[in-house]
Design a protein around this motif. Structure first.
Motif, PDB file in Angstrom:
ATOM      1  N   GLN A 108       0.857  -1.178   0.000  1.00 52.53           N
ATOM      2  CA  GLN A 108       0.000   0.000   0.000  1.00 52.53           C
ATOM      3  C   GLN A 108       0.896   1.231   0.000  1.00 52.53           C
ATOM      4  N   MET A 109       0.726   2.074  -1.007  1.00 49.60           N
ATOM      5  CA  MET A 109       1.576   3.247  -1.160  1.00 49.60           C
ATOM      6  C   MET A 109       0.724   4.501  -1.066  1.00 49.60           C
ATOM      7  N   ASN A 110       0.973   5.301  -0.053  1.00 53.44           N
ATOM      8  CA  ASN A 110       0.244   6.546   0.163  1.00 53.44           C
ATOM      9  C   ASN A 110       1.191   7.733   0.032  1.00 53.44           C
ATOM     10  N   SER A 111       0.619   8.910  -0.124  1.00 54.06           N
ATOM     11  CA  SER A 111       1.406  10.146  -0.230  1.00 54.06           C
ATOM     12  C   SER A 111       2.522   9.995  -1.253  1.00 54.06           C
ATOM     13  N   LEU A 112       2.171   9.504  -2.399  1.00 58.95           N
ATOM     14  CA  LEU A 112       3.175   9.233  -3.418  1.00 58.95           C
ATOM     15  C   LEU A 112       3.830  10.511  -3.912  1.00 58.95           C
ATOM     16  N   GLU A 113       5.104  10.380  -4.237  1.00 56.49           N
ATOM     17  CA  GLU A 113       5.922  11.495  -4.696  1.00 56.49           C
ATOM     18  C   GLU A 113       6.496  11.157  -6.073  1.00 56.49           C
ATOM     19  N   PRO A 114       6.825  12.159  -6.872  1.00 51.51           N
ATOM     20  CA  PRO A 114       7.438  11.871  -8.180  1.00 51.51           C
ATOM     21  C   PRO A 114       8.678  10.981  -8.070  1.00 51.51           C
ATOM     22  N   GLU A 115       9.388  11.090  -6.955  1.00 53.03           N
ATOM     23  CA  GLU A 115      10.586  10.279  -6.749  1.00 53.03           C
ATOM     24  C   GLU A 115      10.267   8.790  -6.569  1.00 53.03           C
ATOM     25  N   ASP A 116       9.004   8.464  -6.371  1.00 53.54           N
ATOM     26  CA  ASP A 116       8.605   7.058  -6.250  1.00 53.54           C
ATOM     27  C   ASP A 116       8.404   6.400  -7.610  1.00 53.54           C
ATOM     28  N   THR A 117       8.498   7.167  -8.668  1.00 53.66           N
ATOM     29  CA  THR A 117       8.334   6.619 -10.009  1.00 53.66           C
ATOM     30  C   THR A 117       9.410   5.580 -10.296  1.00 53.66           C
ATOM     31  N   ALA A 118       8.968   4.377 -10.664  1.00 51.14           N
ATOM     32  CA  ALA A 118       9.893   3.274 -10.906  1.00 51.14           C
ATOM     33  C   ALA A 118       9.100   2.051 -11.347  1.00 51.14           C
ATOM     34  N   VAL A 119       9.830   1.038 -11.768  1.00 51.25           N
ATOM     35  CA  VAL A 119       9.238  -0.293 -11.925  1.00 51.25           C
ATOM     36  C   VAL A 119       9.377  -0.990 -10.576  1.00 51.25           C
ATOM     37  N   TYR A 120       8.286  -1.511 -10.094  1.00 56.01           N
ATOM     38  CA  TYR A 120       8.259  -2.181  -8.786  1.00 56.01           C
ATOM     39  C   TYR A 120       8.208  -3.691  -8.994  1.00 56.01           C
ATOM     40  N   TYR A 121       9.076  -4.377  -8.253  1.00 52.66           N
ATOM     41  CA  TYR A 121       9.187  -5.823  -8.351  1.00 52.66           C
ATOM     42  C   TYR A 121       8.918  -6.464  -6.991  1.00 52.66           C
ATOM     43  N   CYS A 122       8.197  -7.561  -6.995  1.00 53.69           N
ATOM     44  CA  CYS A 122       8.144  -8.357  -5.777  1.00 53.69           C
ATOM     45  C   CYS A 122       9.112  -9.528  -5.921  1.00 53.69           C
ATOM     46  N   ALA A 123       9.558 -10.031  -4.794  1.00 55.72           N
ATOM     47  CA  ALA A 123      10.556 -11.087  -4.792  1.00 55.72           C
ATOM     48  C   ALA A 123      10.348 -11.998  -3.596  1.00 55.72           C
ATOM     49  N   ALA A 124      10.774 -13.240  -3.757  1.00 54.06           N
ATOM     50  CA  ALA A 124      10.644 -14.243  -2.705  1.00 54.06           C
ATOM     51  C   ALA A 124      12.020 -14.708  -2.259  1.00 54.06           C
ATOM     52  N   ASP A 125      12.199 -14.781  -0.960  1.00 53.62           N
ATOM     53  CA  ASP A 125      13.440 -15.264  -0.354  1.00 53.62           C
ATOM     54  C   ASP A 125      13.146 -16.570   0.355  1.00 53.62           C
ATOM     55  N   LEU A 126      13.696 -17.667  -0.150  1.00 54.83           N
ATOM     56  CA  LEU A 126      13.404 -18.976   0.422  1.00 54.83           C
ATOM     57  C   LEU A 126      14.209 -19.267   1.675  1.00 54.83           C
ATOM     58  N   ASN A 127      15.111 -18.357   2.024  1.00 51.84           N
ATOM     59  CA  ASN A 127      15.860 -18.521   3.267  1.00 51.84           C
ATOM     60  C   ASN A 127      14.904 -18.491   4.452  1.00 51.84           C
ATOM     61  N   SER A 128      15.122 -19.367   5.422  1.00 56.53           N
ATOM     62  CA  SER A 128      14.227 -19.441   6.573  1.00 56.53           C
ATOM     63  C   SER A 128      14.760 -18.685   7.776  1.00 56.53           C
TER      64      SER A 128
END
Length: 125
Positions: free
Chosen positions: A82-102
């Motif tokens: 959830q992204m609120n109060s967005l700023e021009p500096e937040d412009t980007a490609v957003y990636y999610c990632a999974a870390d299988l380390n426990s």
């Protein structure tokens, strides 16, 4: 194997909000930590937020703390940003990632094992 599919990106005015989703499949969702990263044109990929397997521990980059919230829904195998109060500096490609380390929650992109294709977020001034 873990498959990750992001959605929810788009164009928003400064001060607005967006909610990104990342649907996971392929392995037991509760077995891995999840993170969000972003990459702006001409810049390195950077950490945004991470959440532990249990959902009880979260971490944020200083630049988004207080504005962004990461969460996960195990019933839906989905992690959110959830992204609120967005700023021009937040412009980007957003990636999610999974870390299988426990072990401990990690914040470096090289520690993550699987990545989604990315979703574009553009914030206009």
């Amino acid at each position: 194997q873990v498959q990750l599919v992001e959605s929810g990106g788009g164009l928003v005015q400064a001060g607005g909000s967006l909610r990104l989703s990342c649907a996971a499949s392929g392995r037991t969702f509760s077995n891995y930590h999840m993170g969000w990263f972003r990459q702006a044109p001409g810049k390195e990929r950077e950490f945004v937020a991470a959440i532990s397997q249990s959902g009880l521990i979260t971490r944020y980059a200083d630049s988004v703390r207080g504005r962004f919230t990461i969460s996960r829904d195990s019933a839906k195998n989905t992690v959110y940003l959830q992204m609120n109060s967005l700023e021009p500096e937040d412009t980007a490609v957003y990636y999610c990632a999974a870390d299988l380390n426990s072990g401990s929650l990690r914040l470096r992109s090289r520690d993550y094992d699987y990545w989604g294709q990315g979703t574009q977020v553009t914030v206009s001034s």
